[in-house]
Design a protein around this motif. Structure first.
Motif, short mmCIF file in Angstrom:
data_model
loop_
_atom_site.label_atom_id
_atom_site.label_comp_id
_atom_site.label_asym_id
_atom_site.label_seq_id
_atom_site.Cartn_x
_atom_site.Cartn_y
_atom_site.Cartn_z
N ASP A 1 0.59 -1.11 -0.22
CA ASP A 1 0.07 -0.30 -0.18
C ASP A 1 0.81 0.88 -0.14
O ASP A 1 0.85 1.85 0.95
CB ASP A 1 -1.03 -0.03 1.09
CG ASP A 1 -2.23 1.18 1.52
OD1 ASP A 1 -2.01 1.97 0.91
OD2 ASP A 1 -2.01 1.68 2.15
N LEU A 2 0.94 1.63 -1.01
CA LEU A 2 1.93 3.19 -1.27
C LEU A 2 1.24 4.01 -0.63
O LEU A 2 2.40 4.86 -0.13
CB LEU A 2 2.80 3.06 -2.79
CG LEU A 2 3.39 2.28 -3.44
CD1 LEU A 2 3.61 2.31 -4.32
CD2 LEU A 2 4.59 1.60 -2.76
N PRO A 3 0.34 4.60 -1.14
CA PRO A 3 -0.45 5.49 -0.32
C PRO A 3 0.19 5.96 0.85
O PRO A 3 0.12 6.61 1.97
CB PRO A 3 -1.44 5.76 -1.38
CG PRO A 3 -1.75 5.57 -2.56
CD PRO A 3 -0.75 4.12 -1.78
N GLY A 4 -0.65 4.44 1.47
CA GLY A 4 -0.52 4.43 3.14
C GLY A 4 0.67 4.65 3.88
O GLY A 4 0.92 4.90 4.95
N THR A 5 1.34 3.78 3.32
CA THR A 5 3.04 3.93 3.31
C THR A 5 3.13 5.27 3.64
O THR A 5 4.54 5.93 4.66
CB THR A 5 3.55 2.70 2.33
OG1 THR A 5 3.81 1.47 2.54
CG2 THR A 5 4.96 3.03 2.47
N LEU A 6 3.21 5.83 2.30
CA LEU A 6 4.08 7.62 2.17
C LEU A 6 3.15 8.38 3.87
O LEU A 6 3.71 8.97 4.69
CB LEU A 6 3.85 8.16 1.04
CG LEU A 6 3.91 9.86 1.21
CD1 LEU A 6 5.42 9.94 1.01
CD2 LEU A 6 3.57 10.39 -0.19
N LEU A 7 1.30 8.19 3.41
CA LEU A 7 1.02 8.80 4.94
C LEU A 7 1.32 8.70 6.19
O LEU A 7 1.34 9.26 6.87
CB LEU A 7 -0.35 8.46 4.28
CG LEU A 7 -1.52 8.91 3.11
CD1 LEU A 7 -2.45 8.67 3.79
CD2 LEU A 7 -1.65 10.84 3.19
N VAL A 8 1.35 7.18 6.45
CA VAL A 8 1.72 6.74 7.57
C VAL A 8 3.42 6.71 8.14
O VAL A 8 3.35 7.46 9.56
CB VAL A 8 1.15 5.68 8.19
CG1 VAL A 8 2.88 4.63 7.39
CG2 VAL A 8 1.26 4.98 9.80
N VAL B 1 -5.53 10.53 8.62
CA VAL B 1 -6.08 10.95 6.27
C VAL B 1 -6.10 9.04 6.63
O VAL B 1 -6.14 8.59 6.27
CB VAL B 1 -5.25 11.46 6.28
CG1 VAL B 1 -5.57 10.94 4.78
CG2 VAL B 1 -6.15 13.25 6.36
N PHE B 2 -4.23 8.52 6.71
CA PHE B 2 -3.72 7.62 7.01
C PHE B 2 -5.44 5.75 7.57
O PHE B 2 -5.82 5.38 6.76
CB PHE B 2 -2.94 6.72 7.67
CG PHE B 2 -2.10 5.05 8.45
CD1 PHE B 2 -1.79 5.27 6.56
CD2 PHE B 2 -2.85 5.09 9.34
CE1 PHE B 2 -1.43 4.04 6.73
CE2 PHE B 2 -1.95 3.65 9.18
CZ PHE B 2 -1.78 3.01 8.14
N ARG C 1 -7.75 -1.65 -1.43
CA ARG C 1 -7.95 -3.20 -1.09
C ARG C 1 -6.48 -4.02 -0.29
O ARG C 1 -6.79 -5.24 0.67
CB ARG C 1 -7.77 -3.48 -2.27
CG ARG C 1 -7.75 -4.88 -2.50
CD ARG C 1 -7.52 -5.07 -4.30
NE ARG C 1 -8.47 -5.32 -4.67
CZ ARG C 1 -9.01 -5.78 -5.98
NH1 ARG C 1 -8.20 -6.59 -6.85
NH2 ARG C 1 -10.66 -6.44 -6.46
N HIS C 2 -5.61 -3.51 0.01
CA HIS C 2 -4.12 -4.03 0.64
C HIS C 2 -4.18 -2.77 1.20
O HIS C 2 -2.92 -2.56 1.38
CB HIS C 2 -3.52 -4.61 -0.85
CG HIS C 2 -4.10 -5.26 -1.48
ND1 HIS C 2 -4.01 -6.67 -1.60
CD2 HIS C 2 -4.17 -5.21 -3.17
CE1 HIS C 2 -4.43 -6.93 -2.75
NE2 HIS C 2 -4.73 -6.55 -3.54
N PRO C 3 -4.27 -2.52 2.62
CA PRO C 3 -3.73 -2.27 3.56
C PRO C 3 -2.59 -2.41 4.04
O PRO C 3 -2.24 -3.24 4.24
CB PRO C 3 -5.56 -2.07 4.68
CG PRO C 3 -5.76 -3.25 4.57
CD PRO C 3 -6.18 -4.04 2.79
N LEU C 4 -1.68 -0.98 4.51
CA LEU C 4 -0.48 -1.25 5.38
C LEU C 4 -1.27 -1.94 6.64
O LEU C 4 -0.36 -2.68 7.06
CB LEU C 4 -0.05 -0.16 5.03
CG LEU C 4 1.13 -0.11 6.19
CD1 LEU C 4 2.77 -0.49 5.56
CD2 LEU C 4 1.80 1.70 6.13
N LEU C 5 -1.76 -1.15 7.09
CA LEU C 5 -2.13 -1.99 8.50
C LEU C 5 -3.87 -2.01 8.63
O LEU C 5 -4.93 -0.80 8.59
CB LEU C 5 -2.49 -0.56 9.80
CG LEU C 5 -2.69 -1.32 11.00
CD1 LEU C 5 -2.29 -1.82 11.46
CD2 LEU C 5 -2.47 0.37 11.88
#
Length: 509
Positions: free
Chosen positions: A224-231, A268-269, A277-281
Motif C-alpha cells: 500500500d504505497l499511499p498508506g506507506t507514505l501517509l503513515v 487520513v491514513f 484493497r491492500h491496507p498497510l495496517l
C-alpha cells in the motif's frame, strides 16, 4: 475462526499455525528448535533495545572527541528515533509480504553495518548518518523478530514462557544499556557503544541463517504505497514534533506545527486504510478490544518509563556523584525484579486470570514506585531510599509489558503478524518520544522557576533546583502510569484470553 488442539497435529507435517520454519521435524526436535529460535530473536531484540540507551552515556565523550555543539547533540539520539519510529509499520508489513526470515537477516546485517559506520565516524555528519541508518534497519529487524516469535510459539504454554522472556528483555534493555554504555565508555571508548552491536549481530545472523528456514508467503498482496507514505510522514512529524519540544517551546510552530501535521496525516491514513484493497495496517488488527487496550498500554508505559531511566540516571550521576558503571549497576535490582515478575505474570497469572486484573495492578505498582522516588533528597542513601522504589517499579513493569505484548499479538492471523508486531514497537517508540519531550520540558521549566524564585543559592541552590525538577518528572510519570491503570481496567475484557495455557490450544484465524 477454527480451533485445533496442538497435541493432535501430525508428527511429519507442520500443524496449522506453525510456520514453515518449524515444519517437518519430530515434535521434540521442533520444541528444541523453537527455543533456539527464541535465543536468536532475543539476541537481535536486545541489540535494538540496547541502542536506545547505550549511546546516551557515551554522548559527552563523543561530543568532546568530534567537537559538535550542544545544539547538535540531540540529533545523535533523534536521528535514530526518527528513522526507527517512522518506518516501523513499513518494516512490519515488508516482513509479512516478502518473508520474515529475509527481512530479519537484512535488518541484522544492515544494523551491524550502520553501527560500524557510526562507530568509525570522524565527524558529526557521519555519526548522525550512521544513527539514522541504525534506525532504518532497526525498523525492519524489530517487527520481524517479534512476528517470528508470534508465529513460532503457537502452543499456549510455550508462548507464555517465550513472551515472558521477550517482554523482560524489552523492559530491562534500557537499564542494561545504561550499564553496558557506562562500562564500555569508561574502560574502552565511546565508539565501542556502537561496535558492540557487531558482536550481537554476528550471533543473530549465524543463528538466523541456521535456524530460520525460508518461508515466503504464498499470497503476496501489493504494498500500500499511499498508506506507506501517509503513515511514514505522519509518524515522522509526530516524533519530530515531540523531539523539538525539548529545544523549542510548545508554542513554537516547529513543535505544534509538526504535531498537528502528523495527527492530520495519521487521521487520513486511518481513513484510507478502511477503503483500500491492500491496507498497510488492516483495521482487523486494531478492532479487537484486548489488542486495542494492549497497544494503548504499551504507548503509555513507554512514556512513563522515561521518568525512571533518564531522571534517576541524572540524579545518581549529578547529585550522588555516581560514575557511569555504578549508575548502571544501580539499576540491576530493578531489572532482576522486572524479569522475575515477567515470568510469573506470563506463565502463572495471565493464563488463569487474563490481562484485566494483572496490567492495572502493574500500572498501580509503577505509580507507587514513581511517587516514592519523589521523596529523594541530596543525602538519600541507595539501599534505604533508591532501591525500594526501584524494586516496586520493576515488579510493576514486569507485570505490564510482557502481558501487553503477548495480548497485543495474540490471535492475529499469520499474514498480519508482522504489522501487528510493528505496531507494538511503534506504540513504545511514540510513547517514548512523548515521554522524552513532555517530562524534559516540565522538568526544565520547574528547574528554571525554582532558580528564579531562589536567586543566589550558588551550587547548593542549583542542586536543589535539579532535585525539584526530577521530582516533577517522577510525579508526571506517576500520572501517566495512573492513566494507564485506568485505561487497562476499562478496556480489557474480563476472563482469560483465547488460547491461554490453561486451554492448551492454539487459536487460528
Amino acid at each position: 475462526m477454527s480451533t485445533h488442539s496442538a497435541a493432535d497435529a501430525p508428527v511429519d507435517a507442520s500443524p496449522p499455525g506453525v510456520p514453515v520454519e518449524l515444519g517437518k521435524q519430530p515434535r521434540h526436535e521442533r520444541a528444541n528448535h523453537r527455543w533456539w529460535v527464541l535465543a536468536v530473536i532475543a539476541t537481535a531484540q536486545l541489540m535494538v533495545v540496547l541502542d536506545a540507551t547505550v549511546v546516551n552515556i557515551a554522548l559527552p565523550s563523543a561530543q568532546k572527541a568530534l567537537g559538535f555543539s550542544d545544539g547538535n547533540r540531540q540529533w545523535i539520539v533523534t536521528a535514530y528515533s526518527l528513522a526507527f519510529g517512522s518506518l516501523l509499520l513499513v518494516g512490519g508489513r515488508l516482513a509479512d509480504l516478502i518473508g520474515r526470515r529475509i527481512v530479519f537477516l537484512i535488518g541484522v546485517v544492515g544494523f551491524a553495518g550502520a553501527s560500524a559506520l557510526a562507530g568509525a565516524a570522524q565527524n558529526f555528519e557521519v555519526l548522525v548518518s550512521g544513527r539514522a541508518l541504525q534506525g532504518l534497519f532497526g525498523a525492519m529487524l524489530a517487527p520481524a523478530a517479534l512476528s517470528l516469535l508470534n508465529t513460532t510459539f503457537t502452543d499456549a504454554k510455550e508462548r507464555a514462557k517465550a513472551f515472558g522472556i521477550y517482554g523482560a528483555i524489552a523492559g530491562a534493555g534500557g537499564g542494561v544499556g545504561l550499564l553496558l554504555g557506562g562500562a564500555l565508555t569508561e574502560h574502552l571508548s565511546w565508539r565501542w557503544t556502537l561496535y558492540v552491536n557487531l558482536v550481537f549481530a554476528v550471533i543473530a545472523f549465524i543463528g538466523g541463517l541456521m535456524l530460520l528456514r525460508k518461508g515466503a508467503p504464498a499470497d503476496r498482496p501489493r504494498l500500500d504505497l499511499p498508506g506507506t507514505l501517509l503513515v511514514t510522514v505522519g509518524l515522522f512529524c509526530v516524533v519530530y514534533g515531540f523531539s523539538n519540544a525539548e529545544t523549542h517551546h510548545w508554542g513554537s510552530p516547529m513543535t505544534w506545527g509538526f504535531l498537528a501535521g502528523g495527527v492530520v496525516l495519521l487521521a487520513v491514513f486511518s481513513w484510507f486504510q478502511t477503503r483500500t484493497r491492500h491496507p498497510l495496517l488492516p483495521m482487523r488488527v486494531l478492532t479487537d478490544r484486548n489488542r486495542g487496550a494492549s497497544f494503548a498500554v504499551l504507548g503509555i508505559s513507554g512514556a512513563g518509563m522515561f521518568g525512571v531511566f533518564l531522571f534517576l540516571t541524572y540524579y545518581l550521576q549529578l547529585l550522588l556523584q555516581y560514575n557511569p558503571v555504578k549508575t548502571g549497576l544501580a539499576f540491576l535490582p530493578m531489572i532482576g525484579a522486572l524479569m522475575v515478575a515477567a515470568q510469573i505474570a506470563t506463565n502463572s497469572l495471565l493464563p488463569k486470570m487474563g490481562p484485566r486484573p494483572i496490567v492495572p495492578v502493574g500500572m498501580a505498582l509503577a505509580v507507587g514506585g514513581m511517587v516514592w522516588l519523589t521523596a529523594l533528597n541530596l543525602h538519600s542513601a541507595y539501599a534505604a531510599n533508591v532501591l525500594p522504589p526501584l524494586l516496586v517499579t520493576g515488579v510493576g513493569l514486569g507485570l505490564v509489558m510482557p502481558c501487553a505484548m503477548s495480548v497485543a499479538t495474540s490471535g492475529v492471523s499469520e499474514q498480519d503478524a508482522g504489522v501487528a508486531s510493528a505496531l507494538v514497537n511503534t506504540m513504545q517508540q511514540v510513547g517514548g518520544s512523548i515521554g522524552t519531550a513532555l517530562l524534559n520540558t516540565l522538568a526544565a521549566t520547574k528547574e528554571h522557576s525554582y532558580l528564579k524564585a531562589h536567586p543566589g543559592g550558588g551550587v547548593a541552590g542549583e542542586a536543589l533546583a535539579k532535585l525539584h525538577s526530577y521530582a516533577t518528572a517522577y510525579w508526571w510519570s506517576a500520572a501517566l502510569f495512573a492513566v494507564g491503570a485506568i485505561v487497562a481496567a476499562l478496556l480489557y475484557r474480563s476472563g482469560r484470553i483465547e488460547g491461554s495455557p490453561g486451554e492448551a490450544q492454539a487459536v487460528h484465524m
